[in-house]
Design a protein around this motif. Sequence first.
Motif, PDB file in Angstrom:
ATOM      1  N   VAL A   1      -3.604  14.480  -2.463  1.00  0.00           N
ATOM      2  CA  VAL A   1      -2.945  13.985  -0.373  1.00  0.00           C
ATOM      3  C   VAL A   1      -2.111  13.883  -1.154  1.00  0.00           C
ATOM      4  CG1 VAL A   1      -3.511  12.235   0.832  1.00  0.00           C
ATOM      5  CG2 VAL A   1      -5.193  13.171  -0.390  1.00  0.00           C
ATOM      6  N   ASN A   2      -0.957  14.606  -0.376  1.00  0.00           N
ATOM      7  CA  ASN A   2       0.121  13.942  -0.282  1.00  0.00           C
ATOM      8  C   ASN A   2       0.338  13.188   1.038  1.00  0.00           C
ATOM      9  OD1 ASN A   2       1.594  15.909  -2.407  1.00  0.00           O
ATOM     10  ND2 ASN A   2      -0.264  17.499  -1.111  1.00  0.00           N
ATOM     11  N   LEU A   3       1.951  12.282   0.222  1.00  0.00           N
ATOM     12  CA  LEU A   3       1.650  11.767   2.217  1.00  0.00           C
ATOM     13  C   LEU A   3       3.415  10.925   1.736  1.00  0.00           C
ATOM     14  CD1 LEU A   3      -0.828   8.510   1.601  1.00  0.00           C
ATOM     15  CD2 LEU A   3      -0.967  10.676   3.683  1.00  0.00           C
ATOM     16  N   PRO A   4       3.721  11.621   2.537  1.00  0.00           N
ATOM     17  CA  PRO A   4       5.505  10.884   3.286  1.00  0.00           C
ATOM     18  C   PRO A   4       5.574   9.222   3.708  1.00  0.00           C
ATOM     19  CG  PRO A   4       4.226  11.462   5.057  1.00  0.00           C
ATOM     20  CD  PRO A   4       3.326  12.213   4.451  1.00  0.00           C
ATOM     21  N   VAL A   5       6.486   9.104   2.434  1.00  0.00           N
ATOM     22  CA  VAL A   5       6.909   7.359   2.674  1.00  0.00           C
ATOM     23  C   VAL A   5       8.342   7.564   2.513  1.00  0.00           C
ATOM     24  CG1 VAL A   5       4.775   7.395   0.908  1.00  0.00           C
ATOM     25  CG2 VAL A   5       6.570   7.430  -0.283  1.00  0.00           C
ATOM     26  N   ALA A   6       8.578   5.952   3.179  1.00  0.00           N
ATOM     27  CA  ALA A   6       9.315   5.219   3.741  1.00  0.00           C
ATOM     28  C   ALA A   6      10.074   4.416   2.701  1.00  0.00           C
ATOM     29  CB  ALA A   6       9.708   4.209   4.708  1.00  0.00           C
ATOM     30  N   ASP A   7       9.573   4.170   2.061  1.00  0.00           N
ATOM     31  CA  ASP A   7       9.744   3.593   1.010  1.00  0.00           C
ATOM     32  C   ASP A   7       9.042   3.562  -0.017  1.00  0.00           C
ATOM     33  OD1 ASP A   7      10.304   1.257  -0.924  1.00  0.00           O
ATOM     34  OD2 ASP A   7      11.014   0.153   0.919  1.00  0.00           O
ATOM     35  N   LEU A   8       9.587   4.378  -1.035  1.00  0.00           N
ATOM     36  CA  LEU A   8       8.198   4.852  -2.408  1.00  0.00           C
ATOM     37  C   LEU A   8       8.826   4.203  -3.229  1.00  0.00           C
ATOM     38  CD1 LEU A   8       7.391   6.888  -4.072  1.00  0.00           C
ATOM     39  CD2 LEU A   8       9.919   7.075  -5.372  1.00  0.00           C
ATOM     40  N   THR A   9       9.830   2.376  -4.017  1.00  0.00           N
ATOM     41  CA  THR A   9       8.665   2.022  -4.493  1.00  0.00           C
ATOM     42  C   THR A   9       7.534   0.651  -3.809  1.00  0.00           C
ATOM     43  OG1 THR A   9      10.784   1.724  -5.397  1.00  0.00           O
ATOM     44  CG2 THR A   9      10.058  -0.748  -5.219  1.00  0.00           C
ATOM     45  N   ARG A  10       8.043   0.347  -2.676  1.00  0.00           N
ATOM     46  CA  ARG A  10       7.231  -0.441  -2.034  1.00  0.00           C
ATOM     47  C   ARG A  10       5.835   0.211  -1.440  1.00  0.00           C
ATOM     48  NH1 ARG A  10       7.543  -1.145   5.131  1.00  0.00           N
ATOM     49  NH2 ARG A  10       6.989   1.687   3.970  1.00  0.00           N
ATOM     50  N   ALA A  11       5.237   1.969  -1.661  1.00  0.00           N
ATOM     51  CA  ALA A  11       4.456   2.170  -1.026  1.00  0.00           C
ATOM     52  C   ALA A  11       3.387   2.374  -2.804  1.00  0.00           C
ATOM     53  CB  ALA A  11       4.787   3.978  -0.634  1.00  0.00           C
ATOM     54  N   ILE A  12       4.532   2.295  -3.916  1.00  0.00           N
ATOM     55  CA  ILE A  12       3.691   2.677  -5.647  1.00  0.00           C
ATOM     56  C   ILE A  12       2.970   1.393  -5.250  1.00  0.00           C
ATOM     57  CG2 ILE A  12       4.040   3.003  -7.895  1.00  0.00           C
ATOM     58  CD1 ILE A  12       6.216   4.327  -6.976  1.00  0.00           C
ATOM     59  N   ALA A  13       3.681  -0.219  -4.797  1.00  0.00           N
ATOM     60  CA  ALA A  13       3.047  -1.640  -5.068  1.00  0.00           C
ATOM     61  C   ALA A  13       2.110  -1.569  -4.552  1.00  0.00           C
ATOM     62  CB  ALA A  13       4.167  -2.253  -4.761  1.00  0.00           C
ATOM     63  N   PHE A  14       1.780  -0.737  -3.523  1.00  0.00           N
ATOM     64  CA  PHE A  14       0.383  -1.292  -1.721  1.00  0.00           C
ATOM     65  C   PHE A  14      -0.299  -0.653  -3.490  1.00  0.00           C
ATOM     66  CE2 PHE A  14      -2.053   0.839   0.854  1.00  0.00           C
ATOM     67  CZ  PHE A  14      -2.773  -0.298   1.582  1.00  0.00           C
ATOM     68  N   TYR A  15      -0.024   1.103  -3.553  1.00  0.00           N
ATOM     69  CA  TYR A  15      -1.565   1.801  -3.877  1.00  0.00           C
ATOM     70  C   TYR A  15      -1.732   0.901  -5.416  1.00  0.00           C
ATOM     71  CZ  TYR A  15      -1.231   5.008  -0.258  1.00  0.00           C
ATOM     72  OH  TYR A  15      -1.640   5.296   1.013  1.00  0.00           O
ATOM     73  N   GLU A  16      -1.422   0.761  -6.271  1.00  0.00           N
ATOM     74  CA  GLU A  16      -1.302   0.186  -7.092  1.00  0.00           C
ATOM     75  C   GLU A  16      -2.014  -1.439  -7.237  1.00  0.00           C
ATOM     76  OE1 GLU A  16       1.641   1.173 -10.918  1.00  0.00           O
ATOM     77  OE2 GLU A  16       2.378  -0.837  -9.901  1.00  0.00           O
ATOM     78  N   ALA A  17      -2.161  -1.444  -5.652  1.00  0.00           N
ATOM     79  CA  ALA A  17      -2.560  -3.397  -5.305  1.00  0.00           C
ATOM     80  C   ALA A  17      -4.281  -2.746  -4.751  1.00  0.00           C
ATOM     81  CB  ALA A  17      -1.196  -3.993  -4.451  1.00  0.00           C
ATOM     82  N   ILE A  18      -4.651  -1.880  -4.598  1.00  0.00           N
ATOM     83  CA  ILE A  18      -5.535  -1.272  -3.961  1.00  0.00           C
ATOM     84  C   ILE A  18      -6.211  -0.510  -4.986  1.00  0.00           C
ATOM     85  CG2 ILE A  18      -4.989  -1.342  -1.669  1.00  0.00           C
ATOM     86  CD1 ILE A  18      -5.170   1.381  -1.415  1.00  0.00           C
ATOM     87  N   GLY A  19      -5.853  -0.728  -6.525  1.00  0.00           N
ATOM     88  CA  GLY A  19      -6.594   0.328  -7.896  1.00  0.00           C
ATOM     89  C   GLY A  19      -5.598   1.601  -8.248  1.00  0.00           C
TER      90      GLY A  19
END
Length: 143
Positions: free
Chosen positions: A7-25
């Motif tokens: 799944v390819n998703l555009p993100v505005a803030d890559l660092t924030r997005a990485i931290a979010f997805y790590e937080a959900i496993g």
Amino acid sequence: MARMIFVNLPVADLTRAIAFYEAIGARKELRFSDDTGACMVISETITVMLLTHAKFGGFTPRPIADARKATEVLLCLSAESKVAVDEMVGAAAAAGGGADPAPKQDYGFMYGRAFEDPDGHIWEVMWMDLAAFDAWRAQQSAA
């Protein structure tokens, strides 16, 4: 090899997005990550590619949708139990996402909730008791 989904998703803030997805496993796969995108492994067969808008735009001639204003896609992950559904939505909310952008679904044999990531992408999380579903479906057919 099992068929996989990326799944390819555009993100505005890559660092924030990485931290979010790590937080959900999810786990960041360093081999396929750089400063324009991150490969986030959810399972053996499900991978999310988080791409900066500039990187994502290189793959499509169409404008990038604002996921907060329009629904581009609904993504759904399975869960092992009702508790696991609630835990994932709770983790998403604690990591800066939004919990339950749509109403909870509880049909007895199926339970689901949703969360919104920091960029507005909606993910559903569903648990289903297949034996109970089959019994319900047989009852519906007999009626």
